[in-house]
Design an enzyme around this catalytic site. Structure first.
Site, PDB file in Angstrom:
ATOM      1  N   ASN A  12       0.960  -1.236   0.039  1.00  0.00           N
ATOM      2  CA  ASN A  12       0.171   0.325   0.150  1.00  0.00           C
ATOM      3  C   ASN A  12       0.699   1.273   0.212  1.00  0.00           C
ATOM      4  OD1 ASN A  12      -1.735   1.873   0.967  1.00  0.00           O
ATOM      5  ND2 ASN A  12      -2.083   1.069   2.567  1.00  0.00           N
ATOM      6  N   LYS A  14       0.210   4.237   0.129  1.00  0.00           N
ATOM      7  CA  LYS A  14      -0.573   5.346   0.742  1.00  0.00           C
ATOM      8  C   LYS A  14      -0.020   6.569  -0.708  1.00  0.00           C
ATOM      9  CE  LYS A  14       0.306   4.048   4.698  1.00  0.00           C
ATOM     10  NZ  LYS A  14      -0.188   3.973   6.360  1.00  0.00           N
ATOM     11  N   HIS A 102      -9.654   0.732   4.789  1.00  0.00           N
ATOM     12  CA  HIS A 102      -8.532   0.916   5.322  1.00  0.00           C
ATOM     13  C   HIS A 102      -8.582   2.224   6.581  1.00  0.00           C
ATOM     14  CE1 HIS A 102      -4.505   2.265   6.416  1.00  0.00           C
ATOM     15  NE2 HIS A 102      -4.119   1.293   5.482  1.00  0.00           N
ATOM     16  N   GLU A 104      -7.351   4.538   7.974  1.00  0.00           N
ATOM     17  CA  GLU A 104      -7.070   5.751   7.973  1.00  0.00           C
ATOM     18  C   GLU A 104      -8.444   6.167   7.062  1.00  0.00           C
ATOM     19  OE1 GLU A 104      -3.325   5.373   5.231  1.00  0.00           O
ATOM     20  OE2 GLU A 104      -2.259   5.125   7.819  1.00  0.00           O
ATOM     21  N   GLU A 174      -5.150  -4.911  10.894  1.00  0.00           N
ATOM     22  CA  GLU A 174      -4.291  -3.815  11.324  1.00  0.00           C
ATOM     23  C   GLU A 174      -4.601  -3.346  12.043  1.00  0.00           C
ATOM     24  OE1 GLU A 174      -2.313  -3.594   7.228  1.00  0.00           O
ATOM     25  OE2 GLU A 174      -4.432  -1.641   7.221  1.00  0.00           O
ATOM     26  N   GLY A 180       2.261   2.068  11.294  1.00  0.00           N
ATOM     27  CA  GLY A 180       2.890   3.267  11.157  1.00  0.00           C
ATOM     28  C   GLY A 180       4.105   3.551  11.764  1.00  0.00           C
ATOM     29  N   SER A 216       3.586  -1.930  10.800  1.00  0.00           N
ATOM     30  CA  SER A 216       4.594  -2.115  10.674  1.00  0.00           C
ATOM     31  C   SER A 216       5.453  -3.256  10.362  1.00  0.00           C
ATOM     32  CB  SER A 216       5.004  -1.408  12.434  1.00  0.00           C
ATOM     33  OG  SER A 216       4.947  -0.182  12.748  1.00  0.00           O
TER      34      SER A 216
END
Ligand code: PEP
Length: 261
Positions: A12, A14, A102, A104, A174, A180, A216
């Site tokens: 991904n 992003k 996702h 985000e 996730e 991240g 991560s």
């Protein structure tokens, strides 16, 4: 341990890399894959929308063994939805996979459970593969409510999904606190959640769905996570932006799979 017939690793990207940089990374991935092909692992690249065409062209011309994914899609087929992209548009660019929900998108763009479920339906009905992203935040984990939370996310997105679409669905666990942050979930935490997710999927008539981990993952921890966590692959953010580290993660999956067969 995995029961999937093949593992799956998705990069991904992003909101990183313009179309020229994307071309460059695609080329680098292609060169490494030619020397070190993945035998047991399907590979998907999910660049920004504006990079899809350049990545698709390099994948085709260099015959790179990766498939294209999108990071998001509209739940609608067409119309007045400024800034959105439809499944038909993605299919014209050879996209085969779409990330759905996702964290985000959920947290920054108000993608609630209802929109996630509608988007997932749109994706599978269009004949694309959906990667449903689920995962708890730190407050939920601290309260020990992560299993209930993730199970509810799964039920909300997948209940009522026709079983004929089962093979088009994968689930990425996730945990938000691991995305991240450089702080991956432990093998034990991942194994426990993968087992919760598989039980819930079975109850929903979707046994056999691949369960990925994301948060991560890097070249150093991928091998231990895939074996201790018992997942069927990874959704990788930051480490997918560097060809060598992304391919090392794929290599760790492939090696683990081969060692256990
Ligand atoms: C992600 O955003 O899906 C992700 C897993 O990111 P990272 O690997 O950077 O934690």
């Amino acid at each position: 341990m995995t029961t999937a017939s093949r593992l799956l690793v998705i990069g991904n990207w992003k909101m990183n890399l313009d179309f020229v940089e994307a071309l460059h990374l695609g080329q680098q991935i292609g060169v490494i894959l030619k020397n070190r092909p993945a035998e047991h692992t399907d590979i998907v690249l999910a660049p920004p929308f504006v990079d899809l065409r350049s990545v698709s062209s390099i994948v085709d011309s260099e015959r790179i063994a990766v498939q294209l994914g999108a990071q998001h899609v509209s739940q609608h087929d067409n119309g007045a939805f400024t800034g959105e992209v439809s499944t038909a548009m993605l299919k014209r660019l050879d996209v085969r996979w779409v990330l759905v929900g996702h964290s985000e998108r959920r947290s920054m763009y108000h993608m609630d459970d209802e929109v996630v479920a509608a988007t997932l339906q749109t994706v599978v009905q269009a004949g694309l593969n959906a990667v449903l992203c689920v995962g708890e935040d730190l407050a939920v984990r601290d309260e020990g409510q992560q299993s209930d939370f993730v199970s509810a996310q799964l039920r909300s997105a997948l209940a009522g999904l026709d079983e004929k679409y089962a093979e088009q669905v994968s689930v990425a666990y996730e945990p938000i606190w691991a995305i991240g942050t450089g702080r991956s979930a432990s093998g034990e935490q991942i194994r426990a959640m993968a087992s919760t997710i598989r039980a819930q999927l079975k109850a929903l008539g979707l046994a056999g769905t691949r369960v990925l981990y994301g948060g991560s993952v890097n070249a150093e921890n991928a091998g231990s996570i895939v074996s201790e966590g018992g997942v069927d692959g990874f959704l990788v953010g930051g480490a997918s932006l560097v060809a060598e580290s992304f391919l090392a993660i794929i290599g760790a999956c492939d090696g683990c799979y081969a060692g256990k067969r």
